[in-house]
Every structure is written in structure tokens, then in C-alpha cells.
Design a protein around this motif. Structure first.
Motif, PDB file in Angstrom:
ATOM      1  N   CYS A   1     -38.063   6.033  57.065  1.00 28.01           N
ATOM      2  CA  CYS A   1     -38.084   7.468  56.777  1.00 28.01           C
ATOM      3  C   CYS A   1     -36.751   7.973  56.234  1.00 28.01           C
ATOM      4  O   CYS A   1     -36.574   9.168  56.018  1.00 28.01           O
ATOM      5  N   GLY A   2     -35.782   7.087  56.044  1.00 33.39           N
ATOM      6  CA  GLY A   2     -34.518   7.496  55.443  1.00 33.39           C
ATOM      7  C   GLY A   2     -33.475   8.015  56.404  1.00 33.39           C
ATOM      8  O   GLY A   2     -32.446   8.546  55.971  1.00 33.39           O
ATOM      9  N   HIS A   3     -33.683   7.861  57.716  1.00 36.34           N
ATOM     10  CA  HIS A   3     -32.703   8.392  58.657  1.00 36.34           C
ATOM     11  C   HIS A   3     -31.372   7.651  58.584  1.00 36.34           C
ATOM     12  O   HIS A   3     -30.320   8.225  58.877  1.00 36.34           O
ATOM     13  N   ASP A   4     -31.408   6.374  58.186  1.00 36.75           N
ATOM     14  CA  ASP A   4     -30.162   5.637  57.969  1.00 36.75           C
ATOM     15  C   ASP A   4     -29.366   6.260  56.825  1.00 36.75           C
ATOM     16  O   ASP A   4     -28.122   6.324  56.865  1.00 36.75           O
ATOM     17  N   LEU A   5     -30.071   6.744  55.819  1.00 39.86           N
ATOM     18  CA  LEU A   5     -29.409   7.439  54.712  1.00 39.86           C
ATOM     19  C   LEU A   5     -28.819   8.760  55.181  1.00 39.86           C
ATOM     20  O   LEU A   5     -27.692   9.127  54.802  1.00 39.86           O
ATOM     21  N   HIS A   6     -29.543   9.481  56.033  1.00 40.23           N
ATOM     22  CA  HIS A   6     -29.047  10.756  56.554  1.00 40.23           C
ATOM     23  C   HIS A   6     -27.756  10.558  57.344  1.00 40.23           C
ATOM     24  O   HIS A   6     -26.794  11.326  57.189  1.00 40.23           O
ATOM     25  N   VAL A   7     -27.726   9.547  58.222  1.00 36.88           N
ATOM     26  CA  VAL A   7     -26.528   9.267  59.017  1.00 36.88           C
ATOM     27  C   VAL A   7     -25.357   8.933  58.108  1.00 36.88           C
ATOM     28  O   VAL A   7     -24.236   9.437  58.285  1.00 36.88           O
ATOM     29  N   THR A   8     -25.598   8.093  57.118  1.00 38.33           N
ATOM     30  CA  THR A   8     -24.533   7.689  56.195  1.00 38.33           C
ATOM     31  C   THR A   8     -23.976   8.890  55.440  1.00 38.33           C
ATOM     32  O   THR A   8     -22.752   9.049  55.307  1.00 38.33           O
ATOM     33  N   CYS A   9     -24.856   9.739  54.937  1.00 37.89           N
ATOM     34  CA  CYS A   9     -24.402  10.910  54.177  1.00 37.89           C
ATOM     35  C   CYS A   9     -23.598  11.862  55.047  1.00 37.89           C
ATOM     36  O   CYS A   9     -22.557  12.383  54.609  1.00 37.89           O
ATOM     37  N   LEU A  10     -24.038  12.099  56.285  1.00 41.88           N
ATOM     38  CA  LEU A  10     -23.289  13.019  57.141  1.00 41.88           C
ATOM     39  C   LEU A  10     -21.939  12.422  57.535  1.00 41.88           C
ATOM     40  O   LEU A  10     -20.936  13.143  57.559  1.00 41.88           O
ATOM     41  N   LEU A  11     -21.884  11.128  57.796  1.00 38.54           N
ATOM     42  CA  LEU A  11     -20.582  10.510  58.076  1.00 38.54           C
ATOM     43  C   LEU A  11     -19.668  10.603  56.852  1.00 38.54           C
ATOM     44  O   LEU A  11     -18.456  10.808  56.995  1.00 38.54           O
ATOM     45  N   GLY A  12     -20.245  10.467  55.674  1.00 33.10           N
ATOM     46  CA  GLY A  12     -19.442  10.635  54.467  1.00 33.10           C
ATOM     47  C   GLY A  12     -18.914  12.043  54.323  1.00 33.10           C
ATOM     48  O   GLY A  12     -17.742  12.260  53.975  1.00 33.10           O
ATOM     49  N   ALA A  13     -19.765  13.042  54.610  1.00 31.54           N
ATOM     50  CA  ALA A  13     -19.324  14.437  54.553  1.00 31.54           C
ATOM     51  C   ALA A  13     -18.260  14.704  55.607  1.00 31.54           C
ATOM     52  O   ALA A  13     -17.275  15.416  55.350  1.00 31.54           O
ATOM     53  N   CYS A  14     -18.432  14.130  56.791  1.00 28.20           N
ATOM     54  CA  CYS A  14     -17.427  14.302  57.846  1.00 28.20           C
ATOM     55  C   CYS A  14     -16.078  13.723  57.420  1.00 28.20           C
ATOM     56  O   CYS A  14     -15.021  14.306  57.692  1.00 28.20           O
ATOM     57  N   GLY A  15     -16.111  12.589  56.748  1.00 29.78           N
ATOM     58  CA  GLY A  15     -14.863  11.992  56.266  1.00 29.78           C
ATOM     59  C   GLY A  15     -14.167  12.869  55.248  1.00 29.78           C
ATOM     60  O   GLY A  15     -12.935  13.009  55.273  1.00 29.78           O
ATOM     61  N   GLN A  16     -14.937  13.470  54.350  1.00 29.70           N
ATOM     62  CA  GLN A  16     -14.345  14.363  53.356  1.00 29.70           C
ATOM     63  C   GLN A  16     -13.762  15.612  54.017  1.00 29.70           C
ATOM     64  O   GLN A  16     -12.669  16.080  53.651  1.00 29.70           O
ATOM     65  N   LEU A  17     -14.473  16.182  54.997  1.00 28.37           N
ATOM     66  CA  LEU A  17     -13.972  17.371  55.692  1.00 28.37           C
ATOM     67  C   LEU A  17     -12.686  17.053  56.457  1.00 28.37           C
ATOM     68  O   LEU A  17     -11.736  17.845  56.447  1.00 28.37           O
ATOM     69  N   ALA A  18     -12.647  15.895  57.103  1.00 27.69           N
ATOM     70  CA  ALA A  18     -11.453  15.523  57.865  1.00 27.69           C
ATOM     71  C   ALA A  18     -10.264  15.234  56.954  1.00 27.69           C
ATOM     72  O   ALA A  18      -9.114  15.500  57.323  1.00 27.69           O
ATOM     73  N   GLY A  19     -10.545  14.724  55.764  1.00 29.32           N
ATOM     74  CA  GLY A  19      -9.468  14.340  54.857  1.00 29.32           C
ATOM     75  C   GLY A  19      -8.978  15.445  53.946  1.00 29.32           C
ATOM     76  O   GLY A  19      -7.970  15.261  53.249  1.00 29.32           O
ATOM     77  N   HIS A  20      -9.655  16.584  53.928  1.00 28.42           N
ATOM     78  CA  HIS A  20      -9.289  17.670  53.014  1.00 28.42           C
ATOM     79  C   HIS A  20      -9.316  19.005  53.751  1.00 28.42           C
ATOM     80  O   HIS A  20      -9.979  19.958  53.330  1.00 28.42           O
ATOM     81  N   ARG A  21      -8.567  19.102  54.812  1.00 33.36           N
ATOM     82  CA  ARG A  21      -8.595  20.313  55.635  1.00 33.36           C
ATOM     83  C   ARG A  21      -8.000  21.515  54.914  1.00 33.36           C
ATOM     84  O   ARG A  21      -8.261  22.656  55.303  1.00 33.36           O
ATOM     85  N   HIS A  22      -7.225  21.278  53.879  1.00 36.33           N
ATOM     86  CA  HIS A  22      -6.666  22.394  53.117  1.00 36.33           C
ATOM     87  C   HIS A  22      -7.745  23.144  52.329  1.00 36.33           C
ATOM     88  O   HIS A  22      -7.523  24.281  51.887  1.00 36.33           O
ATOM     89  N   ALA A  23      -8.927  22.513  52.165  1.00 36.07           N
ATOM     90  CA  ALA A  23      -9.963  23.064  51.291  1.00 36.07           C
ATOM     91  C   ALA A  23     -10.993  23.903  52.037  1.00 36.07           C
ATOM     92  O   ALA A  23     -11.913  24.439  51.402  1.00 36.07           O
TER      93      ALA A  23
END
Length: 451
Positions: A115-137
Motif C-alpha cells: 500500500c506504499g506505507h514504506d514510501l510514506h515513511v521514507t518521504c517523511l524522514l526525508g522531510a524531517c531531515g530537510q527541516l532539521a538541516g535548514h532551520r533558518h528557513a
């Protein structure tokens, strides 16, 4: 409020994609059933801690919640589901699952992320990484929810586990789901976006005996067959054609040998509806037909009907949905942003978060399959071709590139109107809306996703 693309949050995403693709393949190859996502939860928690998030494990069973506060501002909840299905994978992928698990009845079953839940987890972890790495934004707080058991009411379990008291109350709840549509398409709608769902177990009682002397028995297999066929008339003959309704008998079990007539037969039934009136009509018809067929067969005992699970309709807040659609339109070419004309027949428990926390919710679907598989099909007119594997199919196979990158972008794009520096929530938890634009695209025929 700005609806400009979150360009600052996307810096470096391309460099993160090889690692995210490897993570996706790992999760896909090692799926776990609902309420059993122990390894997946461990991977999620470790990655969030490495990114600098405050992490809480074991929420609602195996759920993981990460909190990242970055100054004053709105609170945004982003959710991904983690569980897989008892399906034997037939994709032929080099990272296809060969895993097995034990279902709630104690049976060993194959397990697949169908059902794609592995894709959902991967995408949210990717978004979390971007948020953590660009706090100035960005400014505010993000609550990243990695939910267990979406297929079995995991969101209410997280809510019941003190979610409201343990984590910041969100100003908006956001989630997405992979769909059997070409990558690049993203779609949603205000109001009801996914159907309500009821899952029922039915046990029919017969009188067993030898297969050579059926006259001395009451055959529950014949009884069950009559029930299944009669149930197919409910939607076709008892529900108005303009109302959303689906009734599926997804499981039927009886007996152990060809020459033994069993004592019982068990059915599992899935019901989908978009209004209380239609739901009531469907459930009433099931009870009427099951009892009538048992009586017609001379059953020695009244049938048993047990409610297994109930998902309410998933409702998108109109103002928040317009905000998210505006952000998507500013980022994607307009034909790729689809306004769904009617609710999807799939069901979700994501709405439990917004309902319990008093926050607006927005839920959208995004294409996850190779566009080449669709040929010249006109999705807006004819829907997804029947030969395309849908969610829950053993052949459902998202393409990691570019689906992962797009999924990360969708999450960050949807969250940016609330997290952009200087944005503050308006009364009632909403932010000011962007200028309205008219979406002239169509979404007729898009398939269901979710539970």
C-alpha cells in the motif's frame, strides 16, 4: 502568507536521495504487519535522533513521534503510516519482500508493503531531515508522527495513549498517500476526501458431516455462497446510483478437506460509505441478508456478526485545503494538481488526529507509478486502466525515483504556508489564505488508497 515554493527547505535534497532510496528498499524488503512494526519504529527513531529531533517511542503501541521546535510559530503535524499487509509480493523487484509474519489469528502469512506505507515513511524522514538541516528557513514546531497499524485503527490508539497531553497541539494536520497514478500527479479536495469504512466478521453455523451424505448435514459452504451472491445486490439495487457505496467480501473460509462438510463458515466483509444514511442502509442490509440466508438454509444456530473496525469519513478542512492546493499550484504545473471531484472509496484513520486535537486536517494523494505504464490512457476521462496494479495488489510497485523526491517536496510544500518565517495562525487555527486560483483540471476515476 506566502505560497512560494519552499526553495530554501529543498536545498541539498538531491544529495539526500540516494540514502533515502536505500532506506526505502530496506523498508520494502523487511515489512511488518499492523501493531508489529518494531524494526521499522527502531529505524525511524534512530534516524530522527540523529537529525536532532526529540523522540518518543511506543506511542499507541509501536508509534514514534518526533518533535522539533524552531522558535515561535505555528505547530504542524506531519504523519506517515508504517504497517504492511498480509500479501505475497509478486513485483519481481530485486528488493521484493520474502518476509512472513503471524496474523492476529495465529496464522503464518506472507507480508508485503502493498500500500506504499514504506514510501510514506521514507518521504517523511526525508522531510524531517530537510527541516532539521535548514532551520533558518522556517519557524514554529513540527510534530512528525510515524503511525502504526493504519490498516487497523492505529491513529485512535495513539490518541488514546495521551497524544493530546504529551505533544504540542497542532494548528494543522497534514498527510499524504501514494496512489496508482503516474508520478507527478497530486490531488485532493475540500470536505469529505475518503469514505467511511466498516469491517465485519460473519460466522455461519451449519451441521457438519460426510461429503457423501450432504442430506444429513446443513452445509455452511452453500450457505456462505448464497450470502456472498446476495450481498452483491445491495449496492446495485438498494443504494441510489449517485451515492458512494462499496461492499466487498474479501475473505471466506470453511472446512479442511474435500470430503468433510464443515460445521461453520467465516466471512470478512468490508463496507465503504460517505454518509451516515448510506452506511446505515448497507449495515442493515448485511444483517438482513445474513440472517435470512441462514434461516433459508435451516441453520441450527443464528449467525454471528461482529464489528472488527470502523473508520469515519476523512474530512479535509476547506480553508486549510485551499491553502495547500495554492502551495502545490505555485510549485507544480497546473495539470499535475488535481481537484478530486468526489470522495475516494478508500478509507483512512488519519482524521482521528485532527478530530481529537481540534485542528484542521488536509490529506492528499500523489502518483507513485511509472508514467510509461499508463501509455496514452486519459486518466481524467477514463480513470486508471484496470491492468495497472492498485494499492493492496501483490504487484503494486512504486518507482522510488522520482516518487521519493516528489513525496518529500509535497510534505514541505504543504507545510511551508504555516512554517514560513513571520507567519502566525489566524483565529480558529488557520493562517491567512493565499489568493484563490481556479483549478480547471479533473480527477475523475482516480483510484482509492489507504485502508
Amino acid at each position: 502568507m506566502t505560497t512560494a515554493p519552499p526553495s530554501a527547505l529543498l536545498v541539498g535534497l538531491d544529495r539526500q536521495l540516494p540514502d533515502l532510496t536505500a532506506l526505502y528498499r530496506d523498508l520494502h524488503a523487511q515489512p511488518e504487519l499492523s501493531h508489529q512494526e518494531f524494526r521499522t519504529a527502531g529505524v525511524v527513531a534512530a534516524r530522527l535522533r540523529a537529525q536532532g529531533w526529540q523522540v518518543t517511542e511506543g506511542v499507541g503501541g509501536t508509534g514514534v513521534v518526533g518533535v522539533l521546535t524552531n522558535g515561535d510559530g505555528p505547530v504542524v503535524l506531519l504523519r506517515a503510516d508504517m504497517d504492511a499487509l498480509p500479501v505475497r509480493e509478486e513485483t519481481g523487484l530485486p528488493y521484493a519482500s520474502t518476509a512472513t509474519g503471524t496474523d492476529p489469528d495465529g496464522n503464518e502469512v506472507p507480508v508485503m508493503h502493498a500500500c506504499g506505507h514504506d514510501l510514506h515513511v521514507t518521504c517523511l524522514l526525508g522531510a524531517c531531515g530537510q527541516l532539521a538541516g535548514h532551520r533558518h528557513a522556517w519557524r514554529g514546531t513540527v510534530v512528525a508522527v510515524f503511525q502504526p497499524a493504519e490498516e487497523d485503527c492505529g491513529a485512535p490508539a495513539m490518541v488514546a495513549d495521551g497524544f493530546l497531553d504529551r505533544f504540542p497541539r497542532p494548528d494543522v494536520c497534514l498527510a499524504q498517500h501514494a496512489a496508482p497514478a503516474p508520478v507527478g500527479i497530486v490531488g485532493t479536495r475540500p470536505g469529505t476526501v475518503m469514505a467511511a469504512s466498516d469491517a465485519l466478521a460473519v460466522r455461519l453455523f451449519g451441521r457438519g458431516g460426510h461429503g457423501s451424505t450432504p442430506a444429513a448435514t446443513v452445509d455452511p459452504v452453500v450457505m456462505a455462497s448464497a450470502v456472498v451472491m446476495r450481498l452483491q445486490t445491495v449496492v446495485a439495487r438498494e443504494v441510489p446510483a449517485d451515492q458512494l457505496a462499496v461492499l466487498t467480501v474479501g475473505s471466506i473460509h470453511a472446512g479442511t478437506r474435500e470430503n468433510v462438510i464443515a460445521d461453520t463458515a467465516d466471512l470478512r466483509i468490508s463496507v465503504r460509505s460517505a454518509t451516515p444514511a448510506v452506511r446505515g442502509r448497507l449495515l442493515s442490509a448485511i444483517r438482513r441478508i445474513v440472517h435470512a440466508e441462514a434461516a433459508a438454509s435451516g441453520a441450527p444456530k443464528e449467525p454471528e456478526i461482529t464489528a472488527l473496525a470502523e473508520f469515519p469519513v476523512t474530512v479535509n478542512d476547506p480553508e486549510a485545503t485551499e491553502t495547500v492546493l495554492g502551495a502545490f499550484r505555485a510549485t507544480l504545473a497546473s495539470p499535475s494538481v488535481i481537484a478530486l471531484p468526489q470522495p475516494l472509496t478508500g478509507s483512512e484513520d488519519f482524521g482521528a488526529f485532527g478530530a481529537a486535537l481540534g485542528a484542521p486536517s488536509v490529506y492528499w494523494i500523489f502518483g507513485a507509478l511509472d508514467p510509461a505504464a499508463f501509455g496514452d490512457a486519459d486518466l481524467s476521462a477514463d480513470g486508471v486502466p484496470a491492468e495497472i496494479p492498485h494499492n493492496h495488489s501483490p504487484r503494486f510497485a512504486p518507482v522510488p525515483d522520482p516518487a521519493i523526491g516528489l513525496g518529500v517536496r509535497h510534505l514541505l510544500t504543504a507545510a511551508t504556508p504555516w512554517l514560513a518565517p513571520g507567519v502566525h495562525p489566524a483565529p480558529g487555527g488557520h493562517t491567512a489564505r493565499p489568493p484563490r486560483t481556479v483549478d480547471r483540471s479533473h480527477g475523475r476515476g482516480l483510484p482509492p488508497s489507504g485502508a
